[in-house]
Design an enzyme around this catalytic site. Structure first.
Site, mmCIF file in Angstrom:
data_model
loop_
_atom_site.group_PDB
_atom_site.id
_atom_site.type_symbol
_atom_site.label_atom_id
_atom_site.label_comp_id
_atom_site.label_asym_id
_atom_site.label_seq_id
_atom_site.Cartn_x
_atom_site.Cartn_y
_atom_site.Cartn_z
ATOM 1 C CB CYS A 112 31.329 60.675 22.227
ATOM 2 S SG CYS A 112 31.350 62.399 22.778
ATOM 3 C CG HIS A 220 32.665 59.141 26.619
ATOM 4 N ND1 HIS A 220 33.631 58.954 25.658
ATOM 5 C CD2 HIS A 220 32.228 60.422 26.466
ATOM 6 C CE1 HIS A 220 33.792 60.066 24.964
ATOM 7 N NE2 HIS A 220 32.940 60.972 25.434
ATOM 8 C CD GLU A 222 34.625 55.591 26.176
ATOM 9 O OE1 GLU A 222 35.118 56.729 26.362
ATOM 10 O OE2 GLU A 222 33.437 55.415 25.853
#
Length: 253
Positions: A112, A220, A222
């Protein structure tokens, strides 16, 4: 065997009137659980960071997302919306760190804001408001949604056949990703190769082929990492690159 050390540069935050260097749990957990590496947070001290000392002990770098934007002066523009958050201390830390890490061949995974930082560090520029660009969709999240909805699947991206990301993910043509960004790549930085795009043409992933491993992702991965096989493969590939770099750095290979 000791785990590779992955540097995670911090953001600056004001919490309860006190300044902090901070990194969200999800990024630290992703390094530990997804890459099987040892995360080490480096404060955003700008010129006060001894980059040679940091990289001398690093086997990888993960650049996190953030609510803040890269200051537009780094790509020769004025800030379009002064109401949006900035983090000049992080800019002053990560931009030179990225260039030095690429020169050394230290593996990098950028997410990001980190994706945007890497492009700017290599001379690229950003759209400051993607939603205002003709033909582009709105890539921002709905701030009124729950976090699960904000980070939920938003749109597909098309992978470049034979690219680094395509190879990591087993040759698939398309995956579906979340989307929580208002800014995006305009002009590509030097040496960057596109790995994936959204259907509106916006770059969603890129690599730097001159480095052993340098992969940047606009979304994202994660989030809910352990529940997403594609994200686990991406972090696993990063972790493997860090282990290989550590072996070379220590003369074990």
């Amino acid at each position: 065997m000791r785990r590779p050390v992955v540097i995670v540069p911090a953001c600056t935050r004001d919490i309860g009137g006190h300044p902090y260097h901070a990194v969200q749990y999800k990024y630290i957990d992703a390094v530990a659980q997804g890459a099987n590496c040892a995360p080490l947070i480096v404060p955003a001290l700008g010129d006060a960071v001894d980059i040679d000392s940091v990289l001398g002990n690093a086997d990888g770098i993960m650049l996190t997302g953030s609510a803040s934007n890269v200051h537009a002066s780094h790509y020769e523009q004025d800030v379009l919306d002064p109401a949006l958050p900035l983090d000049p201390a992080r800019d002053a830390t990560t931009l030179p760190l990225i260039r030095a890490a690429l020169n050394r061949g230290v593996p990098i995974l950028a997410i990001c804001r980190g994706f945007q930082e890497m492009n700017v560090a290599l001379g690229g520029s950003l759209h400051q408001a993607v939603q205002n660009i003709s033909g582009m969709m709105d890539h921002r999240e709905n701030p009124g949604d729950t976090l699960d909805n904000q980070y939920g699947p938003k749109h597909p991206i098309a992978l470049v056949p034979g690219g680094l990301m395509s190879r990591i993910l087993g040759g698939v043509d398309e995956i579906v990703v979340n989307s929580l960004h208002g800014q995006g790549i305009d002009r590509l930085g030097a040496g960057i190769v596109i790995e994936a795009t959204a259907h509106d043409g916006l770059v969603e992933a890129f690599s730097v082929p001159t480095a052993p491993f340098a992969l940047a992702l606009q979304w994202h991965p994660e989030w809910r990492l352990l529940q997403n096989p594609d994200s686990m493969k991406l972090f696993g590939a990063f972790g493997q690159a860090c282990r290989e770099y550590r072996e070379r750095r220590l003369g074990l290979k």
